[in-house]
Design a protein around this motif. Structure first.
Motif, mmCIF file in Angstrom:
data_model
loop_
_atom_site.group_PDB
_atom_site.id
_atom_site.type_symbol
_atom_site.label_atom_id
_atom_site.label_comp_id
_atom_site.label_asym_id
_atom_site.label_seq_id
_atom_site.Cartn_x
_atom_site.Cartn_y
_atom_site.Cartn_z
ATOM 1 N N GLY A 32 36.187 49.471 40.240
ATOM 2 C CA GLY A 32 35.226 48.937 40.331
ATOM 3 C C GLY A 32 34.930 47.515 41.961
ATOM 4 O O GLY A 32 35.445 47.763 42.458
ATOM 5 N N GLN A 33 33.686 47.216 41.303
ATOM 6 C CA GLN A 33 33.645 46.354 42.697
ATOM 7 C C GLN A 33 34.236 44.635 42.709
ATOM 8 O O GLN A 33 34.327 44.055 43.877
ATOM 9 C CB GLN A 33 32.337 45.636 42.088
ATOM 10 C CG GLN A 33 31.804 44.315 41.466
ATOM 11 C CD GLN A 33 32.062 44.901 40.557
ATOM 12 O OE1 GLN A 33 32.149 45.894 39.599
ATOM 13 N NE2 GLN A 33 31.912 43.760 39.195
ATOM 14 N N GLY A 34 34.896 44.327 41.730
ATOM 15 C CA GLY A 34 35.774 42.957 41.890
ATOM 16 C C GLY A 34 35.439 42.126 40.954
ATOM 17 O O GLY A 34 34.366 42.368 41.522
ATOM 18 N N THR A 35 35.756 41.018 41.141
ATOM 19 C CA THR A 35 35.299 39.926 40.260
ATOM 20 C C THR A 35 36.250 38.604 40.872
ATOM 21 O O THR A 35 37.169 38.554 40.858
ATOM 22 C CB THR A 35 35.260 40.106 39.110
ATOM 23 O OG1 THR A 35 35.191 38.236 38.348
ATOM 24 C CG2 THR A 35 36.409 39.990 38.103
ATOM 25 N N GLN A 36 36.088 37.819 41.503
ATOM 26 C CA GLN A 36 36.497 36.322 42.147
ATOM 27 C C GLN A 36 37.307 35.618 41.012
ATOM 28 O O GLN A 36 36.521 35.055 39.506
ATOM 29 C CB GLN A 36 35.675 35.797 42.811
ATOM 30 C CG GLN A 36 36.253 34.878 43.408
ATOM 31 C CD GLN A 36 37.036 35.202 44.262
ATOM 32 O OE1 GLN A 36 37.244 35.717 44.696
ATOM 33 N NE2 GLN A 36 38.436 33.898 44.353
ATOM 34 N N VAL A 37 38.383 35.591 41.501
ATOM 35 C CA VAL A 37 39.405 34.376 40.144
ATOM 36 C C VAL A 37 39.380 33.246 41.000
ATOM 37 O O VAL A 37 40.740 33.412 41.957
ATOM 38 C CB VAL A 37 40.101 35.473 39.232
ATOM 39 C CG1 VAL A 37 41.068 34.171 39.366
ATOM 40 C CG2 VAL A 37 39.682 35.961 38.384
ATOM 41 N N THR A 38 39.031 31.795 40.602
ATOM 42 C CA THR A 38 39.631 30.864 41.474
ATOM 43 C C THR A 38 40.447 29.990 40.263
ATOM 44 O O THR A 38 40.178 29.420 39.290
ATOM 45 C CB THR A 38 38.553 29.927 42.555
ATOM 46 O OG1 THR A 38 37.946 31.058 43.026
ATOM 47 C CG2 THR A 38 39.211 29.018 43.225
ATOM 48 N N VAL A 39 41.587 29.898 40.947
ATOM 49 C CA VAL A 39 42.686 28.765 40.084
ATOM 50 C C VAL A 39 42.631 27.396 41.066
ATOM 51 O O VAL A 39 42.960 27.754 42.073
ATOM 52 C CB VAL A 39 43.675 29.172 39.886
ATOM 53 C CG1 VAL A 39 44.591 28.491 38.832
ATOM 54 C CG2 VAL A 39 43.398 30.318 39.326
ATOM 55 N N SER A 40 42.260 26.053 41.076
ATOM 56 C CA SER A 40 41.992 24.907 40.822
ATOM 57 C C SER A 40 42.927 24.305 40.990
ATOM 58 O O SER A 40 43.594 24.380 39.655
ATOM 59 C CB SER A 40 41.003 23.879 41.227
ATOM 60 O OG SER A 40 41.053 23.802 39.236
ATOM 61 N N SER A 41 44.016 23.444 42.114
ATOM 62 C CA SER A 41 45.034 23.186 40.925
ATOM 63 C C SER A 41 44.892 21.339 41.666
ATOM 64 O O SER A 41 43.733 20.385 40.969
ATOM 65 C CB SER A 41 45.428 22.783 42.825
ATOM 66 O OG SER A 41 45.566 22.392 43.822
#
Length: 125
Positions: free
Chosen positions: A116-125
């Motif tokens: 697939g083209q990818g999906t961004q996951v961002t986890v903030s602290s």
């Protein structure tokens, strides 16, 4: 040809949850096939890292040690969709997540022929 489209990425606080989806279309998976569908992730400036895999027909699941106990891979054969439920997310889980199809479950990128083209996951602290 098989097309894979990820969705469900986004921004979440540490300790939170997200569910990623990977929808397959085109020459789709046979319900009786032993294909493996997997999730990989890629950190900035690094190669893709194996996250989890599932054998499409049997549902057997495999996980990287770094996500075992926090992430769950599953699939809905009728919807031709794979999922990754991610719980207890950590900032170090921040990455682009990709789904892929291969002939068998493997942690090696080269074993997979469709991505697939990818999906961004961002986890903030």
């Amino acid at each position: 040809q098989v097309q894979l489209v990820e969705s469900g990425g986004g921004l979440v606080q540490a300790g939170g949850s997200l569910r990623l989806s990977c929808a397959a279309s085109g020459r789709t998976l046979s319900s009786y096939g032993s294909y493996a569908m997997s999730w990989f992730r890629q950190f900035p400036g690094k190669e893709r890292e194996f996250v989890a895999a599932i054998i499409w027909s049997y549902g057997s699941a495999y996980y990287a040690d770094s996500v075992k106990g926090r992430f769950t891979i599953s699939r809905d054969t009728a919807k031709k969709t794979m999922y990754l439920q991610m719980n207890s997310l950590k900032p170090e889980d921040t990455a682009v997540y990709y789904c892929a199809r291969g002939s068998r479950p493997s942690s090696r990128e080269g074993e997979y022929d469709y991505w697939g083209q990818g999906t961004q996951v961002t986890v903030s602290s």
